[in-house]
Design an enzyme around this catalytic site. Structure first.
Site, mmCIF file in Angstrom:
data_model
loop_
_atom_site.group_PDB
_atom_site.id
_atom_site.type_symbol
_atom_site.label_atom_id
_atom_site.label_comp_id
_atom_site.label_asym_id
_atom_site.label_seq_id
_atom_site.Cartn_x
_atom_site.Cartn_y
_atom_site.Cartn_z
ATOM 1 N N ARG A 1 24.622 -2.305 8.694
ATOM 2 C CA ARG A 1 25.691 -1.717 9.666
ATOM 3 C C ARG A 1 24.544 -0.964 10.690
ATOM 4 N NH1 ARG A 1 28.499 2.799 6.733
ATOM 5 N NH2 ARG A 1 26.829 2.328 4.999
ATOM 6 N N HIS B 1 26.896 4.893 -2.859
ATOM 7 C CA HIS B 1 26.479 4.098 -1.588
ATOM 8 C C HIS B 1 28.020 3.196 -1.161
ATOM 9 C CE1 HIS B 1 24.647 1.490 1.301
ATOM 10 N NE2 HIS B 1 23.706 2.359 1.263
#
Length: 538
Positions: free
Chosen positions: A345, A325
Site C-alpha cells: 500500500r 494486520h
C-alpha cells in the site's frame, strides 16, 4: 516468475475483478480522506476484535488478577506447570552461564551479541532453530528518523498517537531516540538495505507515519536482518541450544530469577540452566489463533514467555490488545493468512471492495484499516466469499500505474513470487485480502532498562508490552527487537557482574497452583503450550 495457474477464481470473483479493472485508472488518482478521531473511535469499538467482550476472560489468579485477557491466553496463564518441583534435580546443573537468553529471533540474537560484546558468558536456548521467529516473517521495513526532514520527536508523536496514547513514555522515547543508531549498527553488521546509487538509504511511508522513515531490504527486510544477526551470533561462537524449550523459570531463595528448566523437544529430557540473569525473548502468540483468526506468525508463536513470566510474578501490560494486520492473504487457500506487507500500500496499491470502490485511505493505522475491512465485508456486504471466509481486493496493478513498469519486481519481489506460485500475477491482477492475527501488542511489563517486575528477569521483543501502546505502527516491531534486544543484552550482562545467586528453587510452581485452587480455577490445561495442535479432531 508467474507459474501455471492453480488458484481457481469463482464467478463472483471474476465479475468483481472486471469492476476493479474498469475503475482502476480513476481509483489510482482518487485520494480518500482520512477519518476523524471520532470516526476511528466508533469504528474500532464496533468492528475491531479487541472490543469483542465475549472473547475475553477476567483472570482469577496471579499478579494481573482482575484484568482481562483473550480467552485462549487466560487458559494458559491459569494453566498448570508441565512439571512439579520433584521432577527436577536442581543440584545437577547442565548449563551455567552469566546470561541465559530464551528465544532465537531478532531480539534474542541482538541481546546475545551485546551481552557477548560486554564479556558475559552468554547462551541462547530456542525451541526450534535460531531464526525460526516472527522476525523472519516481517517484510515491510524498519523505522528510524534519520533524514533531514524528520526527527525522533516526530517519530514519537506518530507512534504515540498511533498507539492511542497508551505507550509507556520512557519506553517509546528510547525506541525512537535509539532508532538511528540501530540502523547504523545493522548496516555495519552487513544488512543489505535498499540504497540509491550514491549510498543513501531509500525510505518510504508506512501507515500512520508523517514522514518517509521506513528502511527496507526489498520486501524481505526481517529475513535479511535475521540472516545478518544469526551469522553474527554464530561467528562469535555464542552457544545456541536449539530444539529445546524453557518450560519453567527457576528462582533463587531470595525470589530473584536464576535460570530455567529446559526440555529437549526431541527426547523429552529435562535440563537445568543456571544463570545470573535471564532475558525472555520468546516472541508472540499468533499460533493461539485468537477468535479463530488465521495468522501470519511462525509455528512457535504460542505466548510461552507470557506464561513463564506470569507464573513467577512478572506483571503483564495491555495483554488484552492484539494487532490484526489488515492485509493477510484471503485467497488462494494455500496461503490463507500469510502476510501481505503494508509496503504494497505504501507503494500505491489501494483497498477496493467487491464493487470496485476505494472505501478508505490506504495508509490509515493498522487497527483502523483492519476494522474498516471487517466492516466493509460484514456490515456493508461488500466483500467476496472465499473457501475460508471473506475477502476484498488490494489492487496491486495500481503500483505500476503510479511507479512505472518493473516497480513490483524491484520493490516487492517476495510478494510477486508468493502469488506467482499459484498463477496470480500481481502486476496485472488484484489480490484478495482479509485481516490476519499478526502481533501481540501487550506482554511483560518492563522498565527502561529492560527488567520485568522479577529481579534479574529481563524481556525484549514482541513478548514485551507497553512500547507501542494499544496499536503498533508498521516498521516499529523490527526496530523494537533491535533497540530493546540490544538494551536487554547490555543491561543484563552488566547486572550479571554483580549478581550472587542463592539456592535454586521451584517453590513458585506449588504456590501458583495453590492460588489457582483458592481462586476456584479448575483446569487440565498444561502450559506453556510450546507448539500449536493442528491434528484433526475425529
Amino acid at each position: 516468475m508467474v507459474e501455471k495457474r492453480t488458484a481457481v477464481y469463482t464467478e463472483a470473483m471474476l465479475e468483481s475483478m472486471k469492476k476493479v479493472e474498469a475503475a482502476r485508472a480513476a481509483n489510482t488518482a482518487f485520494e480518500p480522506r482520512r477519518m476523524t478521531a471520532e470516526e476511528k473511535e466508533t469504528l474500532l469499538a464496533t468492528y475491531h476484535p479487541d472490543y469483542k467482550q465475549s472473547e475475553f476472560e477476567v483472570l482469577k489468579a496471579g499478579v494481573n488478577k482482575g484484568g482481562k485477557v483473550p480467552t485462549e491466553l487466560a487458559a494458559l496463564l491459569q494453566g498448570k506447570s508441565r512439571i512439579s518441583a520433584s521432577d527436577v534435580d536442581l543440584s545437577k546443573i547442565d548449563y551455567d552461564v552469566d546470561v541465559l537468553i530464551i528465544g532465537g529471533g531478532g531480539a534474542g540474537a541482538s541481546a546475545a551479541i551485546e551481552a557477548h560484546e560486554n564479556g558475559a558468558n552468554t547462551m541462547i536456548v530456542t525451541k526450534l532453530r535460531i531464526g525460526d521467529a516472527n522476525t523472519m516473517m516481517a517484510e515491510g521495513g524498519i523505522q528510524a528518523a534519520d533524514k533531514p526532514n524528520d526527527s525522533p520527536a516526530i517519530h514519537y508523536l506518530d507512534a504515540f498517537g498511533g498507539g492511542h496514547f497508551a505507550a509507556k513514555p520512557e519506553l517509546l522515547r528510547k525506541l525512537v531516540c535509539d532508532a538511528p543508531e540501530a540502523i547504523q549498527w545493522l548496516n555495519e553488521l552487513g544488512v543489505e538495505f535498499d540504497k540509491t546509487p550514491d549510498g543513501t538509504m531509500v525510505t518510504t511511508h508506512g501507515g500512520g507515519t508523517s514522514r518517509k522513515r521506513m528502511h527496507a531490504a526489498k520486501d524481505y527486510s526481517g529475513a535479511e536482518i535475521m540472516r545478518t544477526l544469526r551469522d553474527e551470533v554464530l561467528n562469535r561462537g555464542i552457544p545456541v541450544i536449539d530444539f529445546t524449550s524453557a518450560i519453567e523459570l527457576i528462582l533463587d531463595e531470595n525470589g530473584k530469577c536464576a535460570g530455567a528448566v529446559l526440555k529437549n523437544m526431541e527426547t523429552g529430557e529435562l535440563l537445568v540452566a543456571r544463570a545470573k540473569t535471564v532475558i525472555m525473548a520468546t516472541g508472540g502468540a499468533g499460533r493461539l489463533h485468537y477468535q479463530g483468526f488465521p495468522t501470519s506468525n511462525h509455528y512457535g508463536a504460542t505466548a510461552d514467555g507470557l506464561v513463564l513470566g506470569y507464573r513467577v510474578g512478572a506483571k503483564l501490560l495491555y495483554a488484552d490488545t492484539l494487532q490484526y494486520h489488515p492485509t493477510g492473504a484471503a485467497f488462494p487457500e494455500q496461503i490463507f493468512g500469510a502476510l501481505v506487507t503494508e509496503k504494497v500500500r505504501s507503494l500505491g496499491a489501494k483497498l477496493v471492495n467487491a464493487n470496485g470502490e476505494v472505501f478508505m485511505h490506504p495508509l490509515e493505522t493498522r487497527d483502523v484499516s483492519a476494522a474498516s475491512i471487517i466492516r466493509e465485508c460484514t456490515a456493508r456486504g461488500n466483500g467476496l466469499e472465499t473457501s475460508d471466509g471473506l475477502g476484498l481486493w488490494l489492487d496491486t496493478p495500481m503500483i505500476e500505474l503510479k511507479g512505472g513498469e518493473g516497480t513490483i519486481e524491484k520493490r516487492i519481489p517476495a510478494m510477486l513470487r508468493m502469488f506467482g506460485k499459484y498463477g496470480i500475477d500481481i502486476r496485472k491482477e488484484p489480490i484478495l485480502v482479509f485481516p490476519t492475527l499478526h502481533y501481540q501488542n501487550g506482554g511483560l511489563d518492563i522498565t527502561a532498562d529492560g527488567m520485568t517486575g522479577v529481579e534479574n528477569l529481563y524481556a525484549a521483543g514482541e513478548v514485551v508490552g507497553g512500547i507501542h501502546g494499544r496499536n503498533r505502527l508498521m516498521g516499529n516491531s523490527l526496530l523494537d527487537i533491535i533497540v530493546f534486544g540490544r538494551n536487554a543484552g547490555q543491561q543484563a550482562s552488566e547486572k550479571a557482574k554483580t549478581v550472587t545467586l542463592g539456592a535454586l528453587t521451584l517453590d513458585h510452581i506449588a504456590k501458583f497452583e495453590a492460588e489457582l485452587a483458592e481462586s476456584g480455577v479448575e483446569t487440565d490445561v498444561q502450559s506453556p503450550k510450546l507448539l500449536p495442535d493442528y491434528t484433526r479432531k475425529v
